[in-house]
Design an enzyme around this catalytic site. Structure first.
Site, PDB file in Angstrom:
ATOM      1  N   SER A  26     -10.534  -4.001  -5.448  1.00 34.53           N
ATOM      2  CA  SER A  26      -9.122  -4.139  -5.771  1.00 34.53           C
ATOM      3  C   SER A  26      -8.951  -5.228  -6.846  1.00 34.53           C
ATOM      4  O   SER A  26      -9.545  -5.120  -7.924  1.00 34.53           O
ATOM      5  CB  SER A  26      -8.326  -4.435  -4.493  1.00 34.53           C
ATOM      6  OG  SER A  26      -6.958  -4.210  -4.702  1.00 34.53           O
ATOM      7  N   ASP A 182      -6.547   7.195  -2.613  1.00 35.35           N
ATOM      8  CA  ASP A 182      -6.013   5.838  -2.786  1.00 35.35           C
ATOM      9  C   ASP A 182      -4.669   5.916  -3.501  1.00 35.35           C
ATOM     10  O   ASP A 182      -4.596   6.121  -4.707  1.00 35.35           O
ATOM     11  CB  ASP A 182      -6.999   4.999  -3.599  1.00 35.35           C
ATOM     12  CG  ASP A 182      -6.657   3.514  -3.590  1.00 35.35           C
ATOM     13  OD1 ASP A 182      -5.483   3.180  -3.359  1.00 35.35           O
ATOM     14  OD2 ASP A 182      -7.574   2.709  -3.823  1.00 35.35           O
ATOM     15  N   HIS A 210      -7.629   3.387   0.000  1.00 33.19           N
ATOM     16  CA  HIS A 210      -7.834   1.981  -0.341  1.00 33.19           C
ATOM     17  C   HIS A 210      -8.448   1.190   0.806  1.00 33.19           C
ATOM     18  O   HIS A 210      -9.145   0.204   0.582  1.00 33.19           O
ATOM     19  CB  HIS A 210      -6.483   1.358  -0.731  1.00 33.19           C
ATOM     20  CG  HIS A 210      -6.591   0.126  -1.565  1.00 33.19           C
ATOM     21  ND1 HIS A 210      -6.876   0.168  -2.912  1.00 33.19           N
ATOM     22  CD2 HIS A 210      -6.460  -1.192  -1.261  1.00 33.19           C
ATOM     23  CE1 HIS A 210      -6.909  -1.062  -3.402  1.00 33.19           C
ATOM     24  NE2 HIS A 210      -6.659  -1.906  -2.420  1.00 33.19           N
TER      25      HIS A 210
END
Length: 230
Positions: A26, A182, A210
């Site tokens: 991320s 995601d 995610h």
């Protein structure tokens, strides 16, 4: 971000490491890319998961565009800022709220921000529910204050900088692991990066988002094992 890159380089020197493998997920993938493009000669391999580059394009998707899939949750998120800010930059408006001297204002803003983050991940089949909102209150405040501050400034990066400069990573083996489902960071950023980075391998994991999955973990550990044995 410049300060974080400097911290990483100072740590590398302190530990007397000549070259190291970078791993990030991320926001950590953004930071890893920024460091590697600055110091490619110091990087042996890169493994990224939940790939982001913190373009305004990506930030706008996460805090406005994906609201089309979660309209009721997004309306609550939007209404968490003053009425005058609701048609503008919501991330910057939340960043201002997190600097408010009233602790109740900061706490409410942090709660609304995390409720939205959790809503975006709510359709994923793996991972625990409410991974952001269920953190201790002090951690929630810290997370939202830092996150909104960085995203309000697009990470202090030029728009598209990390994709544009990925050619600097030529010769560095890399694996990009991203979940097909995601919603917070769609796979297009990982796809674009894999096209711009000579030699990068893209692994799109079906049925994952995610928050990860057993299949994403297997791909991650497989990449680490491969590089450890090379």
């Amino acid at each position: 971000t410049e300060h974080l890159i400097a911290d990483m380089e100072q740590l590398r020197k302190h530990l007397d490491v000549e070259r190291w493998l970078l791993f990030g997920g991320s926001w950590g993938s953004t930071l890893s890319l920024a460091y590697a493009e600055r110091y490619p000669e110091r990087v042996s391999e890169i493994v990224l998961i939940d790939v982001t580059s913190t373009r305004r394009y990506e930030i706008d998707w996460l805090y406005r565009g994906v609201g089309r899939f979660f309209p009721e949750a997004w309306e609550r998120f939007r209404d968490g800022v003053p009425a005058a800010d609701r048609d503008g930059d919501l991330v910057r408006a939340y960043a201002r709220l997190m600097e408010n001297p009233d602790p109740d204002v900061r706490a409410k803003a942090a709660t609304e921000w995390c409720a939205w983050e959790d809503a975006v991940l709510s359709a994923e089949p793996y991972g625990k529910p409410n991974p952001y909102g269920d953190r201790p209150s002090r951690d929630v405040l810290a997370f939202v204050r830092i996150c909104s501050h960085y995203f309000a400034h697009a990470g202090w990066l030029e728009e598209g900088q990390l994709i544009r400069d990925a050619k600097r990573l030529a010769g560095i083996p890399g694996v990009l692991i991203h979940g097909r489902l995601d919603m917070s960071g769609p796979p297009d950023t990982a796809w674009e990066l894999s096209k711009a980075w000579p030699g990068a391998e893209l692994v799109l994991v079906e049925g994952s988002g995610h928050k990860g999955s057993p299949a994403m973990s297997a791909a991650l550990y497989g990449a680490f094992e491969r590089f450890a044995c090379s």
